[in-house]
Design an enzyme around this catalytic site. Structure first.
Site: not given
Ligand code: HSE
Length: 307
Positions: A128, A180
């Site tokens: 991530e 993101t």
């Protein structure tokens, strides 16, 4: 040597009010991965799709997660991974988390479940970090655990799986890309106390509503006064979709993760399908290509089968 197939589900992070701390797994879509132990030390990655994602392990989210795991394994251990992404990168339904979580769940199965689920979340967060620049677990934890998960803290890791009543989920993915990292960089770093109070009331209400199976409480807790007002400007049609979905009977919903996907929760499948119709009408009218899913909550998380 055995070869396995992994199905790693899409996830909805934040669940409107719980930025970075609540997420849930979806029954569909799922990334598909094939893995085996290899005589070649390290991580070897092959893409089975056309997204052209990097295959160098340190630049690949699945690779980075596996490299973190390899640090805890005897030197010379190797994994071969093939990835078919059915969850489009940049869609806001946990594409990077599915790759990272799927890879470590698969590797753990090949290692006779040597590591705990918490360990797997720790490894997958390295993936991530490659994707968004920061570690957060609100996609990874539900992808691994299934269902709704609360991540009370990531340092130290404290994951609480939450009971929830049956829910139907509608997702619309307008075909625009929101990174993101960009969606995080526009957020304000300071929050007014009155907004914080409203937000933590909603988070507590959502958790209570889920565990009590109180649909009305879930619905009224799906309110975000901190993140959504800033991020929603990145999503064309957002306010209209939200309003029309509420009129169609959805309990509530909002931006899925960092967007651009928008999700809605409903009590019945017929409402979830009506919500899909309303979403489709809005994006057809404003002329943006879109993809919709009508699905449910995946309570099992990433799943492995022998091939
Ligand atoms: N909680 C993260 C964010 C999820 O909203 O930035 C990203 O998928």
């Amino acid at each position: 040597m055995s070869s396995i197939k992994i199905y790693a589900p899409a996830t909805v992070a934040n669940v409107v009010c719980g930025f970075d701390i609540i997420g849930f797994a979806l029954q569909d879509p799922n990334d598909e991965m094939y893995m085996r132990l290899s005589d070649k030390p390290g991580v070897t990655i092959r893409n089975l799709d056309d997204y052209n994602l990097p295959t160098e392990p340190e630049k690949n989210v699945a690779g980075a997660a596996l490299l973190a795991m390899l640090e805890q394994l005897p030197p010379g251990t190797g994994f071969e991974v093939e990835i078919r992404k059915n969850i489009k990168p940049g869609s806001g339904i946990g594409s990077s988390a599915a790759s990272a979580a799927g890879a470590v769940v698969g590797a753990n199965a090949l290692l006779d479940n040597k590591f705990s689920r918490e360990d797997l979340v720790r490894f997958a967060m390295f993936g991530e970090k490659v994707a968004s620049g920061v570690k957060h677990a609100d996609n990874i934890a539900p992808c691994i655990y299934g269902g709704f998960t609360l991540i009370r803290s990531i340092f130290p890791l404290d994951i609480i799986p939450l009971q929830a009543p049956p829910l139907h989920v509608t997702v619309v993915h307008p075909q625009i890309e929101v990174r993101t990292s960009d969606a995080r960089s526009i957020l304000k770093q300071k929050v007014l106390l009155k907004d914080a109070i409203r937000q933590w009331g909603n988070i507590a209400g959502l958790v209570a509503g889920l565990t009590k199976g109180d649909y009305a409480l879930i619905g009224r807790s799906l309110e975000d006064v901190i993140i959504e007002p800033v991020r929603s400007i990145l999503i064309p049609g957002f306010d209209e979709v939200k309003q029309k979905c509420a009129e169609a009977g959805a309990l509530g919903g909002g931006i899925s993760g960092s967007g651009p996907s928008v999700f809605m929760l409903s009590e019945s499948q017929s409402t979830a399908k009506q919500v899909e119709k309303v979403m489709a009408e809005v994006y057809t009218r404003i002329g943006i290509d879109f993809h919709t899913y009508v699905t449910t909550v995946n309570n099992g998380g990433a799943r492995v089968e022998l091939v």
